[in-house]
Design an enzyme around this catalytic site. Structure first.
Site, PDB file in Angstrom:
ATOM      1  N   ASP A 264       0.852  -1.183   0.000  1.00 29.68           N
ATOM      2  CA  ASP A 264       0.000   0.000   0.000  1.00 29.68           C
ATOM      3  C   ASP A 264       0.899   1.249   0.000  1.00 29.68           C
ATOM      4  OD1 ASP A 264      -3.097   0.578   0.418  1.00 29.68           O
ATOM      5  OD2 ASP A 264      -2.022   2.050   1.615  1.00 29.68           O
TER       6      ASP A 264
ATOM      7  N   TYR B 250      -2.814  11.079   1.354  1.00 33.06           N
ATOM      8  CA  TYR B 250      -3.328  10.940  -0.010  1.00 33.06           C
ATOM      9  C   TYR B 250      -3.244  12.273  -0.747  1.00 33.06           C
ATOM     10  CZ  TYR B 250      -5.096   6.211   0.665  1.00 33.06           C
ATOM     11  OH  TYR B 250      -5.187   4.855   0.860  1.00 33.06           O
TER      12      TYR B 250
ATOM     13  N   HIS C 253      -5.161  -7.818   0.383  1.00 34.32           N
ATOM     14  CA  HIS C 253      -4.354  -6.613   0.483  1.00 34.32           C
ATOM     15  C   HIS C 253      -3.574  -6.526   1.794  1.00 34.32           C
ATOM     16  CE1 HIS C 253      -3.221  -2.587  -0.672  1.00 34.32           C
ATOM     17  NE2 HIS C 253      -3.695  -2.082   0.452  1.00 34.32           N
TER      18      HIS C 253
END
Length: 386
Positions: free
Chosen positions: A178, A308, A359
């Protein structure tokens, strides 16, 4: 700032306030017969919150977390919390593991003993690692950045300083998934001389494929990736759009409502794991709630979401990575990368397609991941300069 020992101790005031809020959750309605297609399903979240307020014991979890050797130091003006567990083999290889969102350093809780003490789990003691697991800036027990620009690139520079200047390693290994995959790749690109190799469980969203305007230049595998990525962004990428553009607006609600925070985070664990739609197949309630608690008790949802924004507004491009790279792909993960693209952009020396897992690899399949990391780094152990 010198390295200092760190222990978690959340105040009773914070826990009492949390209990007050959980007991007074105002629930929204939900369409009749609706499931998870609209977002986190109401009856599931009600059940989880009931468990949280009536049965979950933070103090027990806190005590468990404090069994890890935790430290704190300051790098570039930001407090960095990290776990540092020494290997029990004859010559442990230093390894820094970087987590992502919406998880935390707890992503690696299960895998740490498998890597530091492989002999106790049926492995070879010569495969042991010194394991370092930092919390990303703005996540959990690390400090919250006070200025913009703390993106994957900047964090990779912080990790280089942590490993060499603070911990004294001359050369080390790095792995992540990630956001951790991005940080690890920037670390390899900017400081190849410091790394034996890097190990990744994903390559993130490959933007130059998703935005390519010349399909004739793409291979069949890359065209399929572009199609899948476009569909995924349209159907699953709403959280990413919000956190990349207006993280502060979102933060007000999720800093105020523990049920809201849980709904935002837990939906991703369900969507991105190999749990076949049943969270209990992959995680216990304690695991899920403890991840949410790390964000709640530190009030770091907003600062974590800003990562982000920083990555979409100030991140420099990456070029070819020469450091030897191992990639372990788990079938239920997000957007598995085309191998053709990977080998053109990274020095891929190991490519493993796992039989199961999603994930959150180190949480879902710690044994599979630990074994792949051990095998990838085994050839580098002949070099003792670390």
């Amino acid at each position: 700032m010198a390295i200092e020992r760190f222990q978690i101790h959340v105040s009773d005031e914070i826990l009492d306030d949390l209990s007050y809020r959980l007991h007074r959750t105002r629930w929204p309605d939900q369409l009749e017969h609706a499931g998870w297609e609209y977002g986190t399903e109401l009856s599931y979240l009600e059940s989880l919150v009931t468990y949280w307020k009536d049965h979950y014991d933070w103090r027990a979890q806190e005590s468990k977390l404090n069994r890890l050797s935790q430290f704190c130091c300051q790098i570039d003006g930001i407090d960095v919390h990290f776990v540092h567990e020494h290997g029990k083999g004859p010559n442990p290889l230093p390894l820094i593991l970087t987590h992502g969102w919406p998880d935390s350093y707890l992503r690696y809780q299960k895998i740490i003993p498998l890597l530091t003490d492989p002999a106790s789990y049926g492995g070879n003691p010569e495969d042991s690692f010194d394991v370092i697991v930092p919390s990303l800036p703005g996540f959990g027990f690390s400090g919250r950045p006070r200025h913009s620009g703390i993106n994957n690139f900047h964090v990779s520079e912080m990790w280089a300083k942590l490993m060499t200047e603070d911990l004294g390693y001359q050369k080390f290994a790095a792995a992540g998934g990630d956001i951790g995959s991005g940080v690890t790749r920037y670390l390899a690109f900017n400081h190849p001389e410091l790394l034996f190799g890097i190990h990744l469980t994903d390559i993130g969203i490959i933007r130059n494929l998703t935005t390519s305007s010349d399909d004739a230049k793409l291979t069949e595998e890359e065209l399929q990736y572009k199609k899948s990525a476009s569909e995924w962004i349209a159907q699953e990428g709403g959280y990413m759009s919000l956190q990349s553009t207006r993280p502060q607006t979102l933060a007000y609600g999720l800093a105020d409502s523990p049920a809201g925070l849980a709904g935002w985070i837990i939906e991703k664990f369900r969507a991105w794991s190999d749990c076949k739609g049943n969270l209990q197949q992959s995680y216990s309630e304690e695991e899920l709630i403890t991840h949410v608690m790390i964000y709640w008790v530190t009030n770091t949802f907003g600062s974590s979401a800003r990562m982000y924004y920083e990555n979409s507004h100030s991140l420099p491009p990456l070029d070819y990575i020469e450091v030897p790279t191992g990639i372990a792909l788990f079938p239920a993960d997000i957007l598995l990368p085309p191998k053709e693209w990977a080998v053109r952009n990274l020095n891929v020396t190991r490519w493993t397609q796992m039989p199961r897992g999603g994930h959150f690899t180190a949480m879902e399949e710690p044994e599979l991941l630990a074994q792949d990391i051990r095998e990838f780094y085994r050839p580098f152990r002949e070099k003792k300069n670390y």
